[in-house]
Design a protein around this motif. Structure first.
Motif, mmCIF file in Angstrom:
data_model
loop_
_atom_site.group_PDB
_atom_site.id
_atom_site.type_symbol
_atom_site.label_atom_id
_atom_site.label_comp_id
_atom_site.label_asym_id
_atom_site.label_seq_id
_atom_site.Cartn_x
_atom_site.Cartn_y
_atom_site.Cartn_z
ATOM 1 N N UNK A 288 -2.477 -19.562 -21.388
ATOM 2 C CA UNK A 288 -1.638 -20.731 -21.549
ATOM 3 C C UNK A 288 -1.961 -21.023 -23.187
ATOM 4 N N UNK A 289 -1.786 -19.757 -23.971
ATOM 5 C CA UNK A 289 -2.352 -20.067 -25.541
ATOM 6 C C UNK A 289 -1.742 -21.255 -26.136
ATOM 7 N N UNK A 290 -0.447 -21.453 -25.611
ATOM 8 C CA UNK A 290 0.102 -22.637 -26.382
ATOM 9 C C UNK A 290 -0.548 -23.854 -26.086
ATOM 10 N N UNK A 291 -1.200 -23.982 -25.213
ATOM 11 C CA UNK A 291 -1.951 -25.205 -24.742
ATOM 12 C C UNK A 291 -3.307 -25.287 -25.522
ATOM 13 N N UNK A 292 -3.881 -24.335 -25.724
ATOM 14 C CA UNK A 292 -5.093 -24.136 -26.388
ATOM 15 C C UNK A 292 -5.084 -24.122 -27.777
ATOM 16 N N UNK A 293 -3.925 -24.094 -28.434
ATOM 17 C CA UNK A 293 -3.936 -24.298 -29.933
ATOM 18 C C UNK A 293 -3.052 -25.582 -30.393
ATOM 19 N N UNK A 294 -3.370 -25.995 -31.686
ATOM 20 C CA UNK A 294 -2.916 -27.116 -32.014
ATOM 21 C C UNK A 294 -2.811 -26.936 -33.447
ATOM 22 N N UNK A 295 -2.302 -27.938 -34.362
ATOM 23 C CA UNK A 295 -1.970 -27.786 -35.826
ATOM 24 C C UNK A 295 -3.425 -27.910 -36.527
ATOM 25 N N UNK A 296 -4.343 -28.585 -35.711
ATOM 26 C CA UNK A 296 -5.883 -28.716 -36.222
ATOM 27 C C UNK A 296 -6.508 -27.375 -36.441
ATOM 28 N N UNK A 297 -6.446 -26.527 -35.092
ATOM 29 C CA UNK A 297 -7.415 -25.479 -34.813
ATOM 30 C C UNK A 297 -6.606 -24.332 -35.085
ATOM 31 N N UNK A 298 -5.650 -24.071 -35.401
ATOM 32 C CA UNK A 298 -4.625 -22.893 -35.411
ATOM 33 C C UNK A 298 -5.011 -21.862 -36.219
ATOM 34 N N UNK A 299 -5.279 -22.544 -37.735
ATOM 35 C CA UNK A 299 -5.768 -21.532 -38.811
ATOM 36 C C UNK A 299 -6.973 -21.101 -38.513
ATOM 37 N N UNK A 300 -7.791 -22.001 -37.888
ATOM 38 C CA UNK A 300 -9.201 -21.227 -37.701
ATOM 39 C C UNK A 300 -9.287 -20.234 -36.672
ATOM 40 N N UNK A 301 -8.342 -20.239 -35.637
ATOM 41 C CA UNK A 301 -8.269 -19.399 -34.592
ATOM 42 C C UNK A 301 -7.821 -18.191 -35.196
#
Length: 450
Positions: A288-301
């Motif tokens: 469920x990658x979409x639930x792990x990422x958000x606008x704040x952590x996406x760039x770092x990921x």
């Protein structure tokens, strides 16, 4: 600072001064010993000792803070396996028991360790910082620097290895879960129903990857892989992940969440990829990658996934039910997820294969006829594999409740309409169901993969 109060006195200091003051105190208190300090979280001497590689004694001259957690099963052993609710990578099967339901771990403690004819005193401490993080540090007192460094290397190497376990990341820390590893052993490609040759393509893709490092190196191709399984819930993504883990026989690292109370998403994402690099070659599962990422952590990921750091030997295996929630930088850039495999709703041949597979696991009194299986596969148009599984379970309970006055086949036909109404009123958010342990059905449908 007295020896008996070293932990209490140290924790009363400003957080930026704790490790220096403890080091200074130990150096002054034990001048005849060599002092080595570290903070690698892989240095878990308690797990190393429990495996029998050294003996460990907790010193009682100091108050040791020990955290006790219950690791028991969430399901009662009285719930029949067939009617328990399954789903998701972290499922627990009915009747499953933990060998060690109570787990102790030291938060702040002093140990004396016997290792290879050497005696080492080890102080471990944890304390929070103002950045919602927890600092972990340890100090080793022994007879030589070489002994201390050799011991650190042995403990960290042993803890980095994954042997008959799944390495689970949750609450900003890793935990080896042998129970979860055993729970997924029943999943295989033989009892997985997918469209056409989809499962063969996925399996062969990753089997080739792990056997071709020399070829990748020869042609200067980065030896890493990103695979994204895409489609609505209940159509085999999780089962495929489990089957791959079993078939590839590689260390598996599973991420439950990047969020934790005392650490940032960025810290946790870095910790995940750092451990994967140390465990490579390995499979890093991001369900469920979409639930792990958000606008704040996406760039770092994205930087960890495809930045300056090398991810050599890592297969990042992700799933998503909602690709529309993922950033185009994740979906469309090949160097991040090289292949995207579609997991769509099953068509009639796949529904029939799945119904046949389930039917063969039932006791004779519950089995339906071949004609009945065909009829149900046609009536259940639009059902996911998860809803087909629910069709069997709810029909079995209805049959039991009617004391056998109605045939299983008729009960299933009636339940199709009931479940279809549920599908209309409630979106299917269930995870992929475990499949019956039977050989693969012969009938398949070929499709053109995008």
């Amino acid at each position: 600072m007295g020896k008996e109060q070293i932990i209490r006195e140290a924790l009363a200091l400003p957080e930026t001064a704790i490790d220096y003051h403890v080091s200074q105190y130990l150096a002054e208190k034990f001048p005849e010993k060599v002092l080595v300090e570290g903070n690698d979280t892989l240095f878990n001497v308690e797990t190393y000792a429990r495996a029998g590689h050294c003996s460990l004694e907790v010193q009682t001259f100091i108050h040791n803070q020990v955290i006790t957690d219950w690791q028991g099963s969430e399901l009662s052993s009285g719930i029949p396996t067939m009617i328990a609710r399954f789903g998701g990578f972290m499922e627990k099967t009915a009747g499953e028991s933990s060998e060690e339901e109570i787990s102790d771990s030291s938060k702040n403690a002093w140990f004396t360790v016997q290792w290879k004819d050497n005696t080492l005193d080890i102080l471990v401490m944890h304390w929070p910082t103002g950045f919602s993080r927890v600092i972990y540090a340890y100090w080793i007192l022994c007879d030589s620097h070489q002994i201390a460094k050799d011991f650190i290397q042995e403990v960290c190497r042993w803890n980095a290895e994954v042997r008959g376990e799944v390495l689970v990341f949750s609450g900003s820390c890793w935990k080896k879960d042998a129970q979860l590893f055993q729970a997924i052993q029943g999943a295989s490609f033989d009892n997985l129903i997918l469209r056409g040759n989809l499962k063969q393509q996925i399996r062969e893709d990753l089997e080739r990857f792990f056997t071709m490092r020399q070829t990748y190196d020869e042609y200067n191709i980065p030896w890493k892989r990103g695979v994204l399984l895409v489609g609505p819930p209940g159509n085999g993504k999780t089962h495929t992940v489990k089957a791959l883990i079993n078939a590839l026989n590689m260390p598996c690292l599973y991420v439950k969440s990047f969020r934790a109370e005392h650490s940032t998403d960025e810290d946790n994402i870095h910790a995940v990829f750092d451990r994967a690099r140390k465990s490579a070659p390995c499979i890093l599962v991001l369900e469920d990658l979409d639930s792990l990422l958000n606008e704040e952590n996406r760039s770092f990921f994205l930087n960890e996934l495809d930045g300056f750091a090398s991810n050599t030997g890592i297969v990042t295996l992700a799933t998503t039910n909602h690709p529309e929630k993922l950033d185009p930088a994740i979906l469309d850039r090949p160097s991040r997820f090289d292949r995207k495999y579609p997991f769509d709703l099953p068509e009639q041949p796949e529904r029939l294969a799945y119904i046949t597979l389930w039917n063969e696991t039932l006791k004779p009194a519950l089995r339906i006829s071949e004609a009945g299986a065909v009829r149900l596969s046609e009536l259940a148009a639009g059902f996911s594999f998860a809803y087909l599984k629910e069709l069997f379970l709810s029909s079995m309970m209805h049959w039991v409740g009617s004391a056998g006055q109605e045939t299983m086949e008729q009960a299933m036909i009636d339940q199709v309409d009931v479940l279809r109404e549920q599908m209309v009123s409630t979106p299917d958010t269930s995870e992929e169901p475990p499949q019956p342990k039977l050989p693969s059905p012969r009938r398949r449908m070929r499709i053109q993969l995008s």
